[in-house]
Design a protein around this motif. Structure first.
Motif, PDB file in Angstrom:
ATOM      1  N   PHE A 135       0.724  -1.250   0.005  1.00  0.00           N
ATOM      2  CA  PHE A 135      -0.166  -0.114   0.115  1.00  0.00           C
ATOM      3  C   PHE A 135       0.967   1.202  -0.178  1.00  0.00           C
ATOM      4  O   PHE A 135       1.629   1.291   0.833  1.00  0.00           O
ATOM      5  CB  PHE A 135      -0.926   0.058   1.291  1.00  0.00           C
ATOM      6  N   TYR A 136       0.548   2.057  -1.111  1.00  0.00           N
ATOM      7  CA  TYR A 136       1.387   3.305  -1.047  1.00  0.00           C
ATOM      8  C   TYR A 136       0.524   4.299  -1.733  1.00  0.00           C
ATOM      9  O   TYR A 136      -0.518   3.933  -2.614  1.00  0.00           O
ATOM     10  CB  TYR A 136       2.712   3.235  -1.573  1.00  0.00           C
ATOM     11  N   GLY A 147       4.065   6.163   2.555  1.00  0.00           N
ATOM     12  CA  GLY A 147       3.454   4.912   2.723  1.00  0.00           C
ATOM     13  C   GLY A 147       4.156   4.307   4.119  1.00  0.00           C
ATOM     14  O   GLY A 147       4.587   5.283   5.018  1.00  0.00           O
ATOM     15  N   GLU A 148       3.876   3.006   4.253  1.00  0.00           N
ATOM     16  CA  GLU A 148       4.305   2.537   5.704  1.00  0.00           C
ATOM     17  C   GLU A 148       5.815   1.883   5.525  1.00  0.00           C
ATOM     18  O   GLU A 148       5.600   1.024   4.495  1.00  0.00           O
ATOM     19  CB  GLU A 148       3.315   1.671   6.387  1.00  0.00           C
ATOM     20  N   GLU A 193       3.232   0.485  11.805  1.00  0.00           N
ATOM     21  CA  GLU A 193       4.293   0.890  10.986  1.00  0.00           C
ATOM     22  C   GLU A 193       4.714   2.431  11.217  1.00  0.00           C
ATOM     23  O   GLU A 193       3.934   3.195  11.292  1.00  0.00           O
ATOM     24  CB  GLU A 193       4.273   0.354   9.384  1.00  0.00           C
ATOM     25  N   VAL A 194       6.109   2.750  10.611  1.00  0.00           N
ATOM     26  CA  VAL A 194       6.292   3.999  10.842  1.00  0.00           C
ATOM     27  C   VAL A 194       5.763   4.498   9.425  1.00  0.00           C
ATOM     28  O   VAL A 194       5.942   3.890   8.361  1.00  0.00           O
ATOM     29  CB  VAL A 194       7.856   4.239  10.924  1.00  0.00           C
ATOM     30  N   ARG A 195       4.928   5.616   9.642  1.00  0.00           N
ATOM     31  CA  ARG A 195       4.613   6.171   8.099  1.00  0.00           C
ATOM     32  C   ARG A 195       5.446   7.102   7.600  1.00  0.00           C
ATOM     33  O   ARG A 195       6.336   8.078   8.405  1.00  0.00           O
ATOM     34  CB  ARG A 195       3.022   7.064   8.518  1.00  0.00           C
ATOM     35  N   GLN A 220      -2.976   5.963   7.191  1.00  0.00           N
ATOM     36  CA  GLN A 220      -3.426   4.828   7.586  1.00  0.00           C
ATOM     37  C   GLN A 220      -5.099   4.516   7.537  1.00  0.00           C
ATOM     38  O   GLN A 220      -5.345   3.415   7.344  1.00  0.00           O
ATOM     39  CB  GLN A 220      -3.157   4.719   9.087  1.00  0.00           C
ATOM     40  N   LYS A 221      -5.628   5.616   7.738  1.00  0.00           N
ATOM     41  CA  LYS A 221      -7.285   5.433   7.527  1.00  0.00           C
ATOM     42  C   LYS A 221      -7.689   4.956   6.208  1.00  0.00           C
ATOM     43  O   LYS A 221      -8.444   4.025   5.883  1.00  0.00           O
ATOM     44  CB  LYS A 221      -7.892   6.817   7.804  1.00  0.00           C
TER      45      LYS A 221
END
Lengths: 334, 99
Positions: A166-167, A194-195, A220-222, B54-55
């Protein structure tokens, strides 16, 4: 989309601030518009009180299957308006329009019909999903499920996170200006967020020692990284009198975890690097500016908390090298 | 496309947040409905340039979970932005917004 005006999201916090803490905050969303208004002191030492605001509107197209690329449009305005004396930083106010893309891929793909039926039967029998007021007898078949069945059900959810990609990426135009809007700069750029995998596990080694086991798992760090082409309209203080265009790399990282079971430790690291800057900027050592913030709220009562904050680095708007601790009390009214 | 029952919606929402590790200490199978989005510290502190990262991921995860089980869910991203929304309300919204 929320179809009605909703003044939900209203958290008011009063803080007796020593340095750099939030004094009051209103956050919420209505009809796709999200707003966040803070009254706080500027981050730097002896900073003025002011209003920090951020209003944004995002729309995104998505089909029935969330996997793959999706695109949307975002509008945003924000900034910091100091009460009383203003500051000369051109980053204090901004307006932004961005085209965003999202990529999402999960290891959990479509299931055969028999598996769908089985998991939905488990969901129907889930004791945690029964309404407390529901006095009807559960389906007798529900008692036949064993711990292994429930573990298998949880494993289905766990597969969502496995091999997940996911990004987010964006093309943006920003207009950045001083508080009084008299001086500004046009900014064209692109970025990706992203994470960051694995980093949170390393950062959480010490916090994890302070808490006992619970369902909590640090996320996770974002991170966000972007590159901007900055075109000042006139001589601006930030680049010490240079009105010529330059390139700027920008990055942001944010993370939180729990310590001592109930406290939330938050950290951010923001920075930028200016490329091919004029000589005065090099002489002033302003090509690389970054600062780290770490803070913790310690609840004293159900409504008040002790706020402990540490900031180090080159802090806007003056970008002077700073290391300082902050201490304050907060009162939360909801 | 299947339409899930309210019990199935509640189960999927609860299990998702449980397994993904979002539920704070003290959350149980009995009180999870009252937990607010804000207490889970999603996107807290936010990234200034992508405040809902994140949401959005959670919204896509929930949509994907419904999709692989044969359902179809509208994006709950606006609901996740509402810090005062409880998980019980989110589950009810998901159930009412299957397409």
């Amino acid at each position: 989309m929320i179809g009605r005006m909703r003044m939900c999201g209203c958290l008011c916090a009063l803080v007796t601030t020593l340095r750099g803490a939030t004094a009051a905050q209103i956050v919420g969303s209505a009809s796709g518009v999200t707003y966040d208004v803070d009254i706080r002191k500027a981050t730097e030492e002896n900073g003025a009180f002011g209003v920090d605001f951020d209003v944004r509107y995002d729309r995104e197209r998505s089909g029935p299957n969330p996997q793959g690329h999706h695109y949307g449009l975002g509008l945003r305005a924000g900034g910091f308006q100091a009460l009383g004396a203003g500051t000369g930083d051109v980053n204090e106010m901004f307006g932004e329009v961005a085209v965003r893309g999202r990529y999402y891929r999960s290891g959990l793909m479509s299931l055969p019909a028999w598996q769908q039926t089985r998991y939905l039967q488990l969901a129907e029998c889930d004791p945690a999903a029964r309404e407390p007021s529901d006095s009807t007898e559960p389906d007798p078949r529900c008692s036949e499920y064993t711990a292994a069945d429930w573990a298998e059900y949880n494993e289905l959810i766990r597969r969502l996170g496995k091999q997940r990609r996911f990004y987010s990426y964006d093309l943006h135009y920003r207009y950045e200006s001083t508080q009084d809007l008299t001086r500004g700069q046009n900014v064209f750029g692109l970025g990706v967020s992203g994470e960051v995998p694995r980093l949170a596990e390393a950062l959480d080694v010490i916090p994890a020692l302070t808490r006992d086991s619970s369902g909590f798992r640090p996320q996770e760090v974002r991170g966000y990284a972007g590159i901007d082409y900055v075109d000042p309209q006139s001589d601006v203080a930030l680049v010490l009198g240079a009105a010529s265009p330059f390139w700027r790399a920008r990055w942001e990282f944010a993370w939180n975890t729990q310590v001592f079971n109930a406290l939330v430790l938050r950290a951010t690291w923001y920075g930028h690097y200016l490329f091919a800057v004029p000589e005065p900027v090099k002489v002033a050592d302003r090509t690389f500016n970054a600062f780290l913030q770490v803070w913790l709220n310690y609840p004293v009562t159900s409504e008040t908390a002790l706020l402990i904050k540490y900031v180090t680095g080159r802090v806007p708007p003056e970008y002077e090298s700073t290391s300082m601790g902050s201490l304050g009390f907060s009162l939360t009214l909801q | 496309m299947a339409t899930f029952t309210p019990t199935q919606c509640r189960s999927l929402v609860y299990r998702y947040f449980l397994v993904e590790g979002w539920l704070p200490r003290g959350t149980t199978a009995q009180n999870w409905r009252d937990l607010t989005i804000r207490r889970m510290q999603i996107d807290d502190p936010p990234l200034p340039s992508d405040q809902d990262l994140q949401k959005r991921r959670i919204a896509l995860d929930l949509q994907n979970l419904f999709f692989v089980l044969g359902g179809e869910l509208e994006s709950p991203i606006d609901q996740l932005r509402d810090g005062t929304l409880t998980l019980g309300e989110l589950a009810r919204w998901c159930c009412g917004h299957q397409t």
